[in-house]
Design an enzyme around this catalytic site. Structure first.
Site, mmCIF file in Angstrom:
data_model
loop_
_atom_site.group_PDB
_atom_site.id
_atom_site.type_symbol
_atom_site.label_atom_id
_atom_site.label_comp_id
_atom_site.label_asym_id
_atom_site.label_seq_id
_atom_site.Cartn_x
_atom_site.Cartn_y
_atom_site.Cartn_z
ATOM 1 N N ASP A 24 -15.247 -12.515 -5.737
ATOM 2 C CA ASP A 24 -16.426 -11.648 -5.619
ATOM 3 C C ASP A 24 -16.448 -10.948 -4.260
ATOM 4 O O ASP A 24 -15.968 -11.505 -3.265
ATOM 5 C CB ASP A 24 -17.687 -12.513 -5.787
ATOM 6 N N HIS A 41 -11.422 -2.970 -4.988
ATOM 7 C CA HIS A 41 -10.710 -3.684 -6.058
ATOM 8 C C HIS A 41 -9.200 -3.645 -5.815
ATOM 9 O O HIS A 41 -8.495 -4.618 -6.074
ATOM 10 C CB HIS A 41 -11.037 -3.069 -7.418
ATOM 11 N N LEU A 135 3.905 -22.608 -11.204
ATOM 12 C CA LEU A 135 2.471 -22.321 -11.101
ATOM 13 C C LEU A 135 1.988 -21.745 -12.429
ATOM 14 O O LEU A 135 2.625 -20.860 -12.987
ATOM 15 C CB LEU A 135 2.209 -21.287 -9.985
HETATM 16 C C1 FPP Z 1 -16.041 -8.765 -8.036
HETATM 17 O O1 FPP Z 1 -16.405 -7.990 -6.935
HETATM 18 C C2 FPP Z 1 -14.724 -8.403 -8.475
HETATM 19 C C3 FPP Z 1 -14.428 -7.892 -9.709
HETATM 20 C C4 FPP Z 1 -15.439 -7.655 -10.757
HETATM 21 C C5 FPP Z 1 -13.049 -7.527 -10.061
HETATM 22 C C6 FPP Z 1 -11.990 -8.489 -9.660
HETATM 23 C C7 FPP Z 1 -10.735 -7.761 -9.625
HETATM 24 C C8 FPP Z 1 -9.790 -7.861 -8.678
HETATM 25 C C9 FPP Z 1 -9.809 -8.842 -7.581
HETATM 26 C C10 FPP Z 1 -8.669 -6.899 -8.674
HETATM 27 C C11 FPP Z 1 -7.447 -7.170 -9.383
HETATM 28 C C12 FPP Z 1 -7.307 -8.405 -10.131
HETATM 29 C C13 FPP Z 1 -6.143 -8.772 -10.692
HETATM 30 C C14 FPP Z 1 -6.036 -10.002 -11.464
HETATM 31 C C15 FPP Z 1 -4.918 -7.954 -10.514
HETATM 32 P P1 FPP Z 1 -17.649 -7.025 -7.080
HETATM 33 O O2 FPP Z 1 -17.137 -5.689 -7.491
HETATM 34 O O3 FPP Z 1 -18.658 -7.627 -7.990
HETATM 35 O O4 FPP Z 1 -18.173 -6.998 -5.609
HETATM 36 P P2 FPP Z 1 -19.681 -6.803 -5.151
HETATM 37 O O5 FPP Z 1 -20.444 -7.988 -5.644
HETATM 38 O O6 FPP Z 1 -19.562 -6.782 -3.670
HETATM 39 O O7 FPP Z 1 -20.150 -5.507 -5.726
#
Ligand code: FPP
Length: 247
Positions: A24, A41, A135
Protein backbone atom coordinates in the site's frame (compact mmCIF):
# COMPACT_ATOMS: atom_id res chain seq x y z
CA UNK A 1 0.11 -28.36 6.71
CA UNK A 2 0.13 -24.67 7.14
CA UNK A 3 2.10 -23.83 10.25
CA UNK A 4 5.72 -22.75 10.09
CA UNK A 5 8.44 -25.11 11.18
CA UNK A 6 12.19 -24.61 11.27
CA UNK A 7 13.57 -24.21 7.77
CA UNK A 8 15.72 -27.23 6.90
CA UNK A 9 17.86 -24.97 4.72
CA UNK A 10 18.60 -22.75 7.76
CA UNK A 11 18.86 -24.96 10.86
CA UNK A 12 18.00 -23.17 14.06
CA UNK A 13 15.93 -20.56 12.33
CA UNK A 14 12.16 -20.65 12.72
CA UNK A 15 11.19 -17.36 11.11
CA UNK A 16 8.11 -17.03 8.95
CA UNK A 17 8.23 -19.10 5.82
CA UNK A 18 5.13 -17.61 4.26
CA UNK A 19 5.00 -13.85 4.23
CA UNK A 20 2.03 -12.06 2.67
CA UNK A 21 2.22 -8.35 1.88
CA UNK A 22 -0.43 -5.71 1.28
CA UNK A 23 1.59 -3.33 -0.89
CA UNK A 24 0.00 0.00 0.00
CA UNK A 25 1.03 3.62 -0.54
CA UNK A 26 1.95 3.86 -4.23
CA UNK A 27 -0.61 6.59 -4.84
CA UNK A 28 0.52 8.70 -1.88
CA UNK A 29 4.17 8.26 -2.80
CA UNK A 30 3.47 9.75 -6.23
CA UNK A 31 1.06 12.46 -5.03
CA UNK A 32 3.60 13.60 -2.41
CA UNK A 33 5.95 14.31 -5.32
CA UNK A 34 3.34 15.91 -7.58
CA UNK A 35 3.52 12.91 -9.91
CA UNK A 36 0.71 10.84 -11.49
CA UNK A 37 -0.39 7.85 -9.38
CA UNK A 38 0.80 5.46 -12.08
CA UNK A 39 4.38 6.58 -11.52
CA UNK A 40 3.99 5.33 -7.95
CA UNK A 41 2.72 1.98 -9.22
CA UNK A 42 5.67 1.73 -11.61
CA UNK A 43 8.07 2.36 -8.78
CA UNK A 44 6.05 -0.16 -6.75
CA UNK A 45 6.69 -2.79 -9.43
CA UNK A 46 10.44 -2.15 -9.03
CA UNK A 47 10.04 -2.83 -5.31
CA UNK A 48 8.30 -6.10 -6.14
CA UNK A 49 11.40 -7.13 -8.11
CA UNK A 50 13.71 -6.26 -5.21
CA UNK A 51 11.62 -7.98 -2.54
CA UNK A 52 11.19 -11.13 -4.67
CA UNK A 53 14.96 -11.24 -5.22
CA UNK A 54 15.69 -10.82 -1.50
CA UNK A 55 13.04 -13.20 -0.14
CA UNK A 56 14.89 -16.55 -0.40
CA UNK A 57 17.92 -15.08 1.38
CA UNK A 58 15.63 -14.09 4.26
CA UNK A 59 14.38 -17.67 4.62
CA UNK A 60 11.05 -16.98 2.93
CA UNK A 61 9.75 -19.94 0.95
CA UNK A 62 6.31 -18.51 0.14
CA UNK A 63 5.64 -14.89 -0.69
CA UNK A 64 2.15 -13.65 -1.47
CA UNK A 65 1.59 -10.13 -2.79
CA UNK A 66 -1.72 -8.25 -2.98
CA UNK A 67 -1.54 -6.49 -6.34
CA UNK A 68 -5.18 -5.74 -7.20
CA UNK A 69 -8.31 -6.21 -5.12
CA UNK A 70 -11.89 -6.81 -6.20
CA UNK A 71 -12.54 -3.27 -4.93
CA UNK A 72 -9.76 -1.69 -7.03
CA UNK A 73 -12.03 -1.64 -10.14
CA UNK A 74 -13.59 1.48 -8.58
CA UNK A 75 -10.44 3.46 -9.42
CA UNK A 76 -10.25 5.61 -12.56
CA UNK A 77 -10.20 3.76 -15.89
CA UNK A 78 -6.76 5.22 -16.54
CA UNK A 79 -5.36 3.81 -13.30
CA UNK A 80 -7.01 0.39 -13.76
CA UNK A 81 -5.73 0.07 -17.33
CA UNK A 82 -2.30 1.28 -16.26
CA UNK A 83 -2.12 -1.31 -13.48
CA UNK A 84 -3.22 -4.12 -15.81
CA UNK A 85 -0.51 -3.10 -18.30
CA UNK A 86 2.01 -3.06 -15.48
CA UNK A 87 1.09 -6.62 -14.48
CA UNK A 88 1.42 -7.81 -18.09
CA UNK A 89 4.76 -6.05 -18.49
CA UNK A 90 6.04 -7.49 -15.20
CA UNK A 91 5.26 -11.01 -16.39
CA UNK A 92 6.83 -10.44 -19.81
CA UNK A 93 9.97 -8.78 -18.50
CA UNK A 94 10.56 -10.92 -15.43
CA UNK A 95 9.68 -14.37 -16.81
CA UNK A 96 13.27 -15.34 -17.72
CA UNK A 97 14.76 -14.11 -14.46
CA UNK A 98 12.04 -15.73 -12.32
CA UNK A 99 12.43 -19.06 -14.13
CA UNK A 100 16.22 -18.98 -13.84
CA UNK A 101 16.05 -18.14 -10.13
CA UNK A 102 13.77 -21.07 -9.28
CA UNK A 103 10.69 -18.97 -8.56
CA UNK A 104 7.33 -20.64 -8.98
CA UNK A 105 4.69 -18.07 -9.88
CA UNK A 106 0.99 -18.49 -9.16
CA UNK A 107 -1.95 -16.12 -9.26
CA UNK A 108 -4.98 -16.05 -6.99
CA UNK A 109 -8.19 -14.12 -7.54
CA UNK A 110 -10.98 -14.27 -10.11
CA UNK A 111 -9.37 -14.16 -13.55
CA UNK A 112 -12.59 -14.22 -15.54
CA UNK A 113 -12.85 -10.43 -15.57
CA UNK A 114 -9.25 -9.86 -16.68
CA UNK A 115 -8.17 -9.17 -20.25
CA UNK A 116 -7.74 -12.51 -22.11
CA UNK A 117 -4.18 -11.52 -23.06
CA UNK A 118 -3.27 -10.99 -19.40
CA UNK A 119 -4.98 -14.27 -18.52
CA UNK A 120 -2.84 -16.03 -21.13
CA UNK A 121 0.36 -14.45 -19.76
CA UNK A 122 -0.61 -15.55 -16.25
CA UNK A 123 -1.31 -19.14 -17.33
CA UNK A 124 1.91 -19.16 -19.35
CA UNK A 125 4.23 -18.16 -16.52
CA UNK A 126 2.43 -20.50 -14.09
CA UNK A 127 3.04 -23.41 -16.47
CA UNK A 128 6.62 -22.37 -17.25
CA UNK A 129 7.63 -22.12 -13.58
CA UNK A 130 5.53 -25.01 -12.20
CA UNK A 131 8.56 -27.18 -11.40
CA UNK A 132 10.42 -24.43 -9.47
CA UNK A 133 10.65 -24.55 -5.69
CA UNK A 134 13.17 -22.00 -4.38
CA UNK A 135 10.45 -19.42 -3.84
CA UNK A 136 6.70 -19.75 -4.27
CA UNK A 137 5.50 -16.34 -5.41
CA UNK A 138 1.75 -15.86 -5.39
CA UNK A 139 0.30 -12.67 -6.81
CA UNK A 140 -3.27 -11.72 -5.96
CA UNK A 141 -4.99 -10.05 -8.92
CA UNK A 142 -8.72 -9.27 -8.79
CA UNK A 143 -8.59 -10.96 -5.41
CA UNK A 144 -11.04 -10.47 -2.57
CA UNK A 145 -11.28 -12.84 0.38
CA UNK A 146 -15.08 -12.78 0.50
CA UNK A 147 -15.26 -13.32 -3.25
CA UNK A 148 -12.86 -16.27 -2.93
CA UNK A 149 -14.91 -17.85 -0.12
CA UNK A 150 -18.13 -17.24 -2.08
CA UNK A 151 -16.72 -18.94 -5.18
CA UNK A 152 -15.54 -21.82 -2.99
CA UNK A 153 -19.04 -22.16 -1.44
CA UNK A 154 -20.54 -22.21 -4.93
CA UNK A 155 -18.11 -24.93 -6.05
CA UNK A 156 -18.98 -27.07 -3.04
CA UNK A 157 -22.73 -26.53 -3.59
CA UNK A 158 -22.38 -27.68 -7.20
CA UNK A 159 -20.38 -30.74 -6.08
CA UNK A 160 -23.06 -31.55 -3.47
CA UNK A 161 -25.89 -31.19 -5.98
CA UNK A 162 -24.06 -33.53 -8.32
CA UNK A 163 -23.76 -36.04 -5.50
CA UNK A 164 -19.96 -35.80 -5.55
CA UNK A 165 -19.73 -34.75 -1.90
CA UNK A 166 -22.05 -35.18 1.09
CA UNK A 167 -22.67 -31.86 2.96
CA UNK A 168 -21.86 -33.49 6.30
CA UNK A 169 -18.49 -34.61 4.88
CA UNK A 170 -17.39 -31.01 4.28
CA UNK A 171 -14.54 -30.16 6.66
CA UNK A 172 -12.19 -27.18 7.02
CA UNK A 173 -9.74 -29.10 4.84
CA UNK A 174 -12.43 -29.50 2.15
CA UNK A 175 -13.05 -25.76 2.15
CA UNK A 176 -9.31 -24.97 2.11
CA UNK A 177 -8.99 -27.32 -0.84
CA UNK A 178 -11.38 -25.33 -3.03
CA UNK A 179 -9.98 -21.89 -2.22
CA UNK A 180 -7.66 -20.22 -4.76
CA UNK A 181 -4.81 -20.94 -2.34
CA UNK A 182 -5.36 -24.73 -2.34
CA UNK A 183 -2.02 -26.42 -1.71
CA UNK A 184 -0.32 -23.32 -0.28
CA UNK A 185 0.56 -23.12 3.41
CA UNK A 186 -1.20 -20.46 5.45
CA UNK A 187 0.73 -17.19 5.84
CA UNK A 188 2.69 -16.86 9.08
CA UNK A 189 3.08 -13.12 8.75
CA UNK A 190 1.00 -10.48 6.97
CA UNK A 191 2.64 -7.10 6.43
CA UNK A 192 0.83 -3.95 5.35
CA UNK A 193 2.86 -0.94 4.30
CA UNK A 194 1.98 2.78 4.37
CA UNK A 195 0.72 3.00 7.94
CA UNK A 196 -2.83 1.80 7.24
CA UNK A 197 -3.98 -0.76 9.80
CA UNK A 198 -6.73 -2.51 7.84
CA UNK A 199 -6.85 -6.06 6.52
CA UNK A 200 -8.88 -5.11 3.41
CA UNK A 201 -10.30 -8.50 2.49
CA UNK A 202 -6.84 -10.09 2.11
CA UNK A 203 -6.66 -13.84 2.88
CA UNK A 204 -9.30 -13.77 5.68
CA UNK A 205 -9.51 -17.58 5.85
CA UNK A 206 -5.81 -18.28 5.42
CA UNK A 207 -4.52 -15.60 7.81
CA UNK A 208 -6.71 -16.69 10.73
CA UNK A 209 -3.61 -17.40 12.84
CA UNK A 210 -1.15 -15.04 11.16
CA UNK A 211 0.80 -12.29 12.85
CA UNK A 212 0.21 -8.80 11.47
CA UNK A 213 2.86 -6.15 11.10
CA UNK A 214 2.10 -2.61 9.95
CA UNK A 215 4.97 -0.61 8.50
CA UNK A 216 4.74 3.17 8.12
CA UNK A 217 6.91 2.98 4.98
CA UNK A 218 5.11 3.57 1.66
CA UNK A 219 5.46 0.57 -0.68
CA UNK A 220 7.64 2.39 -3.26
CA UNK A 221 10.14 3.05 -0.44
CA UNK A 222 9.94 -0.44 1.08
CA UNK A 223 13.36 -2.08 0.88
CA UNK A 224 14.56 -5.62 1.60
CA UNK A 225 16.16 -4.11 4.74
CA UNK A 226 12.69 -3.11 6.02
CA UNK A 227 11.46 -6.64 5.42
CA UNK A 228 14.52 -8.08 7.15
CA UNK A 229 13.93 -5.85 10.17
CA UNK A 230 10.27 -6.92 10.46
CA UNK A 231 11.25 -10.56 10.11
CA UNK A 232 13.87 -10.25 12.84
CA UNK A 233 11.22 -8.81 15.16
CA UNK A 234 8.80 -11.55 14.18
CA UNK A 235 11.39 -14.18 15.06
CA UNK A 236 11.13 -13.09 18.70
CA UNK A 237 7.42 -13.69 18.90
CA UNK A 238 5.95 -16.83 20.30
CA UNK A 239 3.24 -18.55 18.33
CA UNK A 240 0.95 -20.87 20.20
CA UNK A 241 -2.04 -21.47 17.89
CA UNK A 242 -4.42 -21.24 20.85
CA UNK A 243 -2.46 -23.68 23.00
CA UNK A 244 -0.66 -22.93 26.23
CA UNK A 245 2.96 -21.82 25.95
CA UNK A 246 5.47 -24.62 26.25
CA UNK A 247 7.79 -24.68 29.26
C1 FPP B 1 -1.79 0.22 -3.32
O1 FPP B 1 -1.35 1.54 -3.30
C2 FPP B 1 -1.23 -0.46 -4.46
C3 FPP B 1 -1.96 -1.01 -5.47
C4 FPP B 1 -3.44 -0.97 -5.53
C5 FPP B 1 -1.30 -1.67 -6.61
C6 FPP B 1 -0.17 -2.57 -6.27
C7 FPP B 1 0.64 -2.71 -7.47
C8 FPP B 1 1.98 -2.69 -7.52
C9 FPP B 1 2.86 -2.65 -6.34
C10 FPP B 1 2.65 -2.63 -8.84
C11 FPP B 1 3.02 -3.82 -9.54
C12 FPP B 1 2.73 -5.12 -8.96
C13 FPP B 1 3.18 -6.27 -9.51
C14 FPP B 1 2.85 -7.56 -8.92
C15 FPP B 1 4.06 -6.25 -10.70
P1 FPP B 1 -2.43 2.69 -3.44
O2 FPP B 1 -2.52 3.05 -4.89
O3 FPP B 1 -3.71 2.27 -2.81
O4 FPP B 1 -1.75 3.84 -2.63
P2 FPP B 1 -2.49 4.98 -1.81
O5 FPP B 1 -3.23 4.31 -0.70
O6 FPP B 1 -1.36 5.81 -1.32
O7 FPP B 1 -3.38 5.70 -2.77
Amino acid sequence: MAHSSPDPAHPGRAGPQHVAIIMDGNGRWATNRGLPRLVGHRRGAERVRAIVAAAPGLGIRWLTLYAFSTENWKRSTEEVIGLMRLFARYIEREADRLSANGVRVRFIGDRARLDPRLQALMAGIEARTAANAVLNLTIAVNYGGRDEVTRAARALAVAALRGEIAPEAITEATVAGVLDTAGLPDPDLVIRTSGETRVSNFLPWQAAYAEYEFSPVLWPDFLPAHLAEIMARFGLRERRFGAVAAG
